[in-house]
Design a protein around this motif. Sequence first.
Motif, PDB file in Angstrom:
ATOM      1  N   VAL A 266       0.792  -1.079   0.059  1.00 25.12           N
ATOM      2  CA  VAL A 266      -0.037  -0.043   0.188  1.00 25.12           C
ATOM      3  C   VAL A 266       0.838   1.285   0.018  1.00 25.12           C
ATOM      4  CG1 VAL A 266      -1.697   1.300   1.124  1.00 25.12           C
ATOM      5  CG2 VAL A 266      -1.993  -1.314   1.327  1.00 25.12           C
ATOM      6  N   GLU A 267       0.574   2.112  -0.956  1.00 21.96           N
ATOM      7  CA  GLU A 267       1.339   3.443  -0.893  1.00 21.96           C
ATOM      8  C   GLU A 267       0.201   4.273  -0.070  1.00 21.96           C
ATOM      9  OE1 GLU A 267       1.469   4.413  -4.984  1.00 21.96           O
ATOM     10  OE2 GLU A 267       2.937   2.900  -5.535  1.00 21.96           O
ATOM     11  N   VAL A 268       0.717   4.690   1.129  1.00 17.29           N
ATOM     12  CA  VAL A 268      -0.195   5.503   2.181  1.00 17.29           C
ATOM     13  C   VAL A 268       0.088   6.985   1.405  1.00 17.29           C
ATOM     14  CG1 VAL A 268      -0.438   6.122   4.330  1.00 17.29           C
ATOM     15  CG2 VAL A 268       0.387   3.941   3.817  1.00 17.29           C
ATOM     16  N   GLY A 269      -1.015   7.543   1.270  1.00 20.81           N
ATOM     17  CA  GLY A 269      -1.258   8.987   0.798  1.00 20.81           C
ATOM     18  C   GLY A 269      -1.612  10.024   1.629  1.00 20.81           C
ATOM     19  N   SER A 270      -2.675   9.574   2.587  1.00 18.38           N
ATOM     20  CA  SER A 270      -3.144  10.593   3.532  1.00 18.38           C
ATOM     21  C   SER A 270      -3.788  10.061   4.663  1.00 18.38           C
ATOM     22  CB  SER A 270      -3.920  11.820   2.653  1.00 18.38           C
ATOM     23  OG  SER A 270      -5.282  10.992   2.306  1.00 18.38           O
ATOM     24  N   TYR A 271      -4.054  11.066   5.954  1.00 20.42           N
ATOM     25  CA  TYR A 271      -4.912  10.421   6.681  1.00 20.42           C
ATOM     26  C   TYR A 271      -5.814  11.802   7.304  1.00 20.42           C
ATOM     27  CZ  TYR A 271      -1.193  12.435   9.850  1.00 20.42           C
ATOM     28  OH  TYR A 271      -0.214  13.346  10.406  1.00 20.42           O
ATOM     29  N   THR A 272      -6.945  11.327   7.654  1.00 16.19           N
ATOM     30  CA  THR A 272      -7.967  12.316   8.530  1.00 16.19           C
ATOM     31  C   THR A 272      -7.937  12.232   9.904  1.00 16.19           C
ATOM     32  OG1 THR A 272      -9.865  11.151   8.221  1.00 16.19           O
ATOM     33  CG2 THR A 272      -9.181  12.581   6.237  1.00 16.19           C
TER      34      THR A 272
ATOM     35  N   PRO B  31       1.395  14.914  12.569  1.00 18.77           N
ATOM     36  CA  PRO B  31       0.557  16.016  12.991  1.00 18.77           C
ATOM     37  C   PRO B  31      -0.734  15.310  13.169  1.00 18.77           C
ATOM     38  CG  PRO B  31       0.994  16.613  10.732  1.00 18.77           C
ATOM     39  CD  PRO B  31       1.788  15.736  11.059  1.00 18.77           C
ATOM     40  N   VAL B  32      -1.558  15.750  14.205  1.00 20.63           N
ATOM     41  CA  VAL B  32      -2.992  15.635  14.516  1.00 20.63           C
ATOM     42  C   VAL B  32      -3.706  16.635  14.657  1.00 20.63           C
ATOM     43  CG1 VAL B  32      -2.490  12.976  15.048  1.00 20.63           C
ATOM     44  CG2 VAL B  32      -2.492  14.865  17.004  1.00 20.63           C
ATOM     45  N   LEU B  33      -3.025  17.898  14.941  1.00 19.36           N
ATOM     46  CA  LEU B  33      -3.885  18.959  15.062  1.00 19.36           C
ATOM     47  C   LEU B  33      -2.866  20.168  14.666  1.00 19.36           C
ATOM     48  CD1 LEU B  33      -6.419  20.184  16.338  1.00 19.36           C
ATOM     49  CD2 LEU B  33      -5.135  20.591  18.497  1.00 19.36           C
TER      50      LEU B  33
ATOM     51  N   ILE C 125      -8.087   8.652  14.013  1.00 18.93           N
ATOM     52  CA  ILE C 125      -7.330   8.634  12.641  1.00 18.93           C
ATOM     53  C   ILE C 125      -7.699   7.737  11.907  1.00 18.93           C
ATOM     54  CG2 ILE C 125      -4.777   8.942  12.061  1.00 18.93           C
ATOM     55  CD1 ILE C 125      -4.197   9.399  15.079  1.00 18.93           C
ATOM     56  N   THR C 126      -7.951   8.002  10.567  1.00 19.85           N
ATOM     57  CA  THR C 126      -7.826   7.035   9.391  1.00 19.85           C
ATOM     58  C   THR C 126      -7.145   7.230   8.303  1.00 19.85           C
ATOM     59  OG1 THR C 126     -10.305   7.018  10.235  1.00 19.85           O
ATOM     60  CG2 THR C 126      -9.741   6.006   7.847  1.00 19.85           C
ATOM     61  N   PHE C 127      -6.300   6.281   7.852  1.00 15.60           N
ATOM     62  CA  PHE C 127      -5.436   6.228   6.861  1.00 15.60           C
ATOM     63  C   PHE C 127      -6.140   6.204   5.539  1.00 15.60           C
ATOM     64  CE2 PHE C 127      -2.511   6.677  10.356  1.00 15.60           C
ATOM     65  CZ  PHE C 127      -1.421   7.455   9.618  1.00 15.60           C
ATOM     66  N   PHE C 128      -5.342   6.474   4.428  1.00 23.40           N
ATOM     67  CA  PHE C 128      -6.047   6.032   2.879  1.00 23.40           C
ATOM     68  C   PHE C 128      -4.807   5.982   2.228  1.00 23.40           C
ATOM     69  CE2 PHE C 128      -9.157   9.000   5.302  1.00 23.40           C
ATOM     70  CZ  PHE C 128     -10.193   8.444   4.792  1.00 23.40           C
TER      71      PHE C 128
ATOM     72  N   THR D 170     -10.302   2.669  11.864  1.00 22.29           N
ATOM     73  CA  THR D 170      -9.986   4.014  12.658  1.00 22.29           C
ATOM     74  C   THR D 170      -9.329   3.631  13.972  1.00 22.29           C
ATOM     75  OG1 THR D 170     -11.918   5.149  11.524  1.00 22.29           O
ATOM     76  CG2 THR D 170     -11.138   6.146  13.440  1.00 22.29           C
ATOM     77  N   VAL D 171      -8.450   4.429  14.169  1.00 19.92           N
ATOM     78  CA  VAL D 171      -7.862   4.417  15.632  1.00 19.92           C
ATOM     79  C   VAL D 171      -8.213   5.352  16.671  1.00 19.92           C
ATOM     80  CG1 VAL D 171      -5.626   5.561  15.082  1.00 19.92           C
ATOM     81  CG2 VAL D 171      -5.886   3.753  17.006  1.00 19.92           C
ATOM     82  N   THR D 172      -8.630   5.262  18.052  1.00 22.43           N
ATOM     83  CA  THR D 172      -9.134   6.600  18.879  1.00 22.43           C
ATOM     84  C   THR D 172      -7.940   6.509  19.828  1.00 22.43           C
ATOM     85  OG1 THR D 172     -11.306   6.047  18.118  1.00 22.43           O
ATOM     86  CG2 THR D 172     -10.713   7.529  20.287  1.00 22.43           C
ATOM     87  N   ALA D 173      -7.811   8.117  20.257  1.00 26.40           N
ATOM     88  CA  ALA D 173      -6.842   8.338  21.358  1.00 26.40           C
ATOM     89  C   ALA D 173      -7.720   9.696  22.056  1.00 26.40           C
ATOM     90  CB  ALA D 173      -5.446   8.779  20.939  1.00 26.40           C
TER      91      ALA D 173
END
Length: 183
Positions: A78-84, A120-122, A157-160, A173-176
């Motif tokens: 998988v080529e990881v491109g982004s995350y939200t 980053p997350v924020l 956090i979710t990766f695409f 989705t992972v939650t912290a």
Amino acid sequence: MKVKLLLVIALAATLAVTGGCSNKQGQSESPVSITVDLPDQSGLTLIVPARTLTIPTMILNSHLKDPTSLDPNHFADVEVGSYTVTYRRADGGTLVPPVQTFAAGGLLPSDGSLTLSDFPVLSQSAMASTPFDQLLPFNGGIDRETGSQEIRMFYDITFFGLTVSGKRVQSETVTAIRIFVAQ
């Protein structure tokens, strides 16, 4: 009349057959699933100075959906491109930062892992905005929704990405949780 009746019966039979499908593995076009691990989490975050909040380490793990299959040509890499990153309050408040989307680059091998550091997350601008700005002394130092001097917030956090063969893939989705304070 008979033709119309036969068409209605054929349509009803088609709907009955297709409505009962429950192939969960078929819901994603990718041959792999991705899980995310956040091993090192800081629980307390000072909002001053406003800065981009990062995660020290995120580990992405790829798992072949069919454990008996092999990927010798690495088409399922998988080529990881982004995350939200989305936010939810854990303290009863409702004000949250907007959804943030960040770029992420890396190749996640099928049935392998990829370690990301200081992502980053924020963003700094989100950290300087509502609801965090309410905790600053010149704004009263209190979250107006909860009456507290801290804000407790979940972030998801979710990766695409895309497999090398071009199939879309999305991580679980992972939650912290973070606690934000002014001092």
